[in-house]
Structure formats: structure tokens, C-alpha cells
Design an enzyme around this catalytic site. Sequence first.
Site, PDB file in Angstrom:
ATOM      1  N   GLU A  57       0.703  -1.671   0.366  1.00 21.96           N
ATOM      2  CA  GLU A  57       0.151   0.192   0.295  1.00 21.96           C
ATOM      3  C   GLU A  57       0.847   0.959   0.012  1.00 21.96           C
ATOM      4  O   GLU A  57       2.002   1.852   1.322  1.00 21.96           O
ATOM      5  CB  GLU A  57      -0.523   0.020   1.538  1.00 21.96           C
ATOM      6  N   LYS A  77       1.028   5.147   0.891  1.00 27.85           N
ATOM      7  CA  LYS A  77       0.149   5.492   1.866  1.00 27.85           C
ATOM      8  C   LYS A  77       0.836   6.615   2.645  1.00 27.85           C
ATOM      9  O   LYS A  77       1.803   5.712   3.728  1.00 27.85           O
ATOM     10  CB  LYS A  77      -0.696   4.172   3.185  1.00 27.85           C
ATOM     11  N   LYS A 126      -7.973   2.583  -2.787  1.00 31.69           N
ATOM     12  CA  LYS A 126      -8.378   2.585  -1.384  1.00 31.69           C
ATOM     13  C   LYS A 126      -8.610   3.786  -0.605  1.00 31.69           C
ATOM     14  O   LYS A 126      -8.194   5.008  -0.934  1.00 31.69           O
ATOM     15  CB  LYS A 126      -7.026   2.149  -0.565  1.00 31.69           C
ATOM     16  N   GLU A 173     -14.468  -4.659   2.709  1.00 33.14           N
ATOM     17  CA  GLU A 173     -13.331  -4.747   3.599  1.00 33.14           C
ATOM     18  C   GLU A 173     -14.161  -4.629   4.888  1.00 33.14           C
ATOM     19  O   GLU A 173     -15.487  -4.452   4.660  1.00 33.14           O
ATOM     20  CB  GLU A 173     -12.889  -3.718   3.924  1.00 33.14           C
ATOM     21  N   ASN A 183      -9.870  -6.568   7.988  1.00 36.42           N
ATOM     22  CA  ASN A 183      -9.131  -5.478   8.593  1.00 36.42           C
ATOM     23  C   ASN A 183      -8.926  -5.625  10.425  1.00 36.42           C
ATOM     24  O   ASN A 183     -10.157  -5.587  11.208  1.00 36.42           O
ATOM     25  CB  ASN A 183      -9.689  -3.823   8.637  1.00 36.42           C
ATOM     26  N   GLU A 212      -6.147  -7.807   6.215  1.00 35.53           N
ATOM     27  CA  GLU A 212      -5.101  -6.133   6.149  1.00 35.53           C
ATOM     28  C   GLU A 212      -4.451  -5.615   7.782  1.00 35.53           C
ATOM     29  O   GLU A 212      -5.167  -6.098   8.453  1.00 35.53           O
ATOM     30  CB  GLU A 212      -6.825  -5.516   5.569  1.00 35.53           C
ATOM     31  N   SER A 213      -4.017  -4.184   7.847  1.00 33.75           N
ATOM     32  CA  SER A 213      -4.009  -3.981   8.546  1.00 33.75           C
ATOM     33  C   SER A 213      -2.546  -4.632  10.051  1.00 33.75           C
ATOM     34  O   SER A 213      -2.804  -5.661  10.191  1.00 33.75           O
ATOM     35  CB  SER A 213      -4.328  -3.401   9.203  1.00 33.75           C
TER      36      SER A 213
HETATM   37  O1  LIG Z   1      -0.656   0.734   7.215  1.00 37.10           O
HETATM   38  P1  LIG Z   1      -0.853  -1.292   8.222  1.00 37.10           P
HETATM   39  O2  LIG Z   1      -1.506  -0.868   9.602  1.00 37.10           O
HETATM   40  O3  LIG Z   1       0.027  -2.378   6.990  1.00 37.10           O
HETATM   41  O4  LIG Z   1      -2.161  -1.424   6.986  1.00 37.10           O
HETATM   42  C1  LIG Z   1      -2.579  -1.218   5.725  1.00 37.10           C
HETATM   43  C2  LIG Z   1      -4.595  -1.315   4.972  1.00 37.10           C
HETATM   44  O5  LIG Z   1      -5.058  -2.273   5.666  1.00 37.10           O
HETATM   45  C3  LIG Z   1      -4.941   0.034   5.995  1.00 37.10           C
HETATM   46  O6  LIG Z   1      -4.123   2.163   5.489  1.00 37.10           O
HETATM   47  C4  LIG Z   1      -6.517   0.077   5.682  1.00 37.10           C
HETATM   48  C5  LIG Z   1      -6.963  -0.905   5.803  1.00 37.10           C
HETATM   49  N1  LIG Z   1      -8.363  -0.404   5.491  1.00 37.10           N
HETATM   50  C6  LIG Z   1      -7.991   0.655   5.381  1.00 37.10           C
HETATM   51  C7  LIG Z   1      -9.066   1.899   4.430  1.00 37.10           C
HETATM   52  C8  LIG Z   1      -8.599   2.919   4.676  1.00 37.10           C
HETATM   53  C9  LIG Z   1      -7.943   3.820   4.829  1.00 37.10           C
HETATM   54  C10 LIG Z   1      -6.705   2.277   5.309  1.00 37.10           C
HETATM   55  C11 LIG Z   1      -7.461   1.008   5.299  1.00 37.10           C
END
Ligand SMILES: O=P(O)(O)OC[C@@H](O)[C@@H](O)c1c[nH]c2ccccc12
Length: 250
Positions: free
Chosen positions: A51, A53, A111, A160, A181, A211-212
Amino acid sequence: MPRYLSGWLNDVVKNAFKRGYISKTRERPIHDFVQRVIEVKGSGRTPVIAEYKRRSPSGLNVEADPIAYSKLMERNGAAALSVITENTIFSGSYEYLEIIARSVKIPVLMKDFVVTEAQVDTGFNLGADMVLLIVRILTERELEGLIEYVRSYRMEPLVEVHDENELEMALRCGAKVIGINSRDLLTLKVEKEKVRTILPLIPSEVLKVAESGIQSTEEIRELKRAGADAFLIGTSLMKEPDKIKDFVNA
Ligand SMILES: O=P(O)(O)OC[C@@H](O)[C@@H](O)c1c[nH]c2ccccc12
């Protein structure tokens, strides 16, 4: 109108309704994400969605050249790229989506907090192959309609969820690619246990994306054992892009 939301989630959704529509002619063919995951798995590697970001409400604040980042990820075997286009709290932009989609030949996920068809139109026009649809911010009718609308472009939504109720709604609406997520979008708390309890509830024919909060190859291996097919990773790759070499070989 999406479901009742509070705090920053309410702000970004209100902002999403005001986002202008960008009418441009799409420059690239659609890249099939599900096909790409099968390809990556077939070559013995781990499907990682890297990602792009720069900022997040959970405190990330990283500068990185979008083209250099994306090409490094593609060169090192990333299955796809995710580009945050939310332009307030996340400092994302449609320009990032456009230049990144132009720079790589692997699938690109837009995203954002998608609540209007105009956002889907813009994602397609700028080269996205997938669009994130967040169950938490949509009613069931809205989710159903947006899934159909995304597919009308031959793109595929990444739907999601964060809990069992949201999973049931995603399945009722026919989601084929589901992201779990681990971060609660309201509290911003990362609850890794959540992903492990939800994964087994998802039918085998649905592609499962964890995710995340993913920071290590051990975590990837553990999530794989719990049933995850692909891994969406932002913060740890934005901070240390070379980690992609380890993650794809997890
Ligand atoms: O930075 P991380 O912890 O690796 O997470 C990435 C991604 O899952 C996260 O940015 C995200 C998951 N769902 C979202 C919805 C909107 C914005 C951002 C997200």
C-alpha cells in the site's frame, strides 16, 4: 445515506460525497487481481498487496516517491498495489492513483471511503483494477449496488469487514474478495485476534485478504495458517520498503 458514523469516519465520508468526478480516458487494460494471486501463489511466493499510504489517523507520516515505491514493489514480486486516494486525513490523492497505475503492470486497488458511483467512475478512469468497499460505512443496499456498479466496469471490489456481522452482510451481497481489517476504523485499535476468528468463517471460494498491522514474516505465516490468501501491508512497507523481499518469501 451511509450508516450512522462518528468522529473522523463521519468526516471522511462527508468529504467523499463532495469529491469531484475526474473524466479521463482510461489508459491501461484491466488487470485481474484474483488471477494475479493465483499466479503469485503458483510461483511459490506470498501474495502481498503493497500500500502507498503517506499519512494515517493512527500516526503514520512518511514521504516516499510514489513511482519509485510502486516500481520497487512490482520488481520484488508484489501481487498488487493499493493506493490511498482519501485526500484529507490520509493525504492521499487521485493523482497518486493515476501515476502509480501508469507505472506498473500489476493490479492496482483504489483505497478510499467509497460511497458514490462517481468515485467508482473516477477510479476506473484513472486505471484502478479494484475498488475498496468498506462495509462499516455502507447500508446493505448501498453495498449491493456499489458491488454491482464496480463489476459493471469489470473491476472487482475488495469488500472490507471487521466483524462477523459485517462478514455476513458482505457474503449476502456476493463479495468474492473479502478483506479482514484487524484495525477497528472507529477506535483505530488493531485487534489481531479478530482476523483469526473471522477467517475460518469465510467460504473457501472467496479470496481472503488480511489487512493492517502486519510487520513480520512470522505474522504472515501465522495468518496463512489461519486461512489468509493475501496480505495488505502499508505502514511497515512505507517505513522500510525493502521488507517486501522478505514478505513475498514468507
Ligand atoms: O498500515 P497498515 O497497518 O499495514 O494497514 C494497511 C491497510 O490495511 C490500512 O491502510 C487500511 C485498511 N483499510 C482501510 C480503509 C481506509 C484507509 C486505510 C485502510
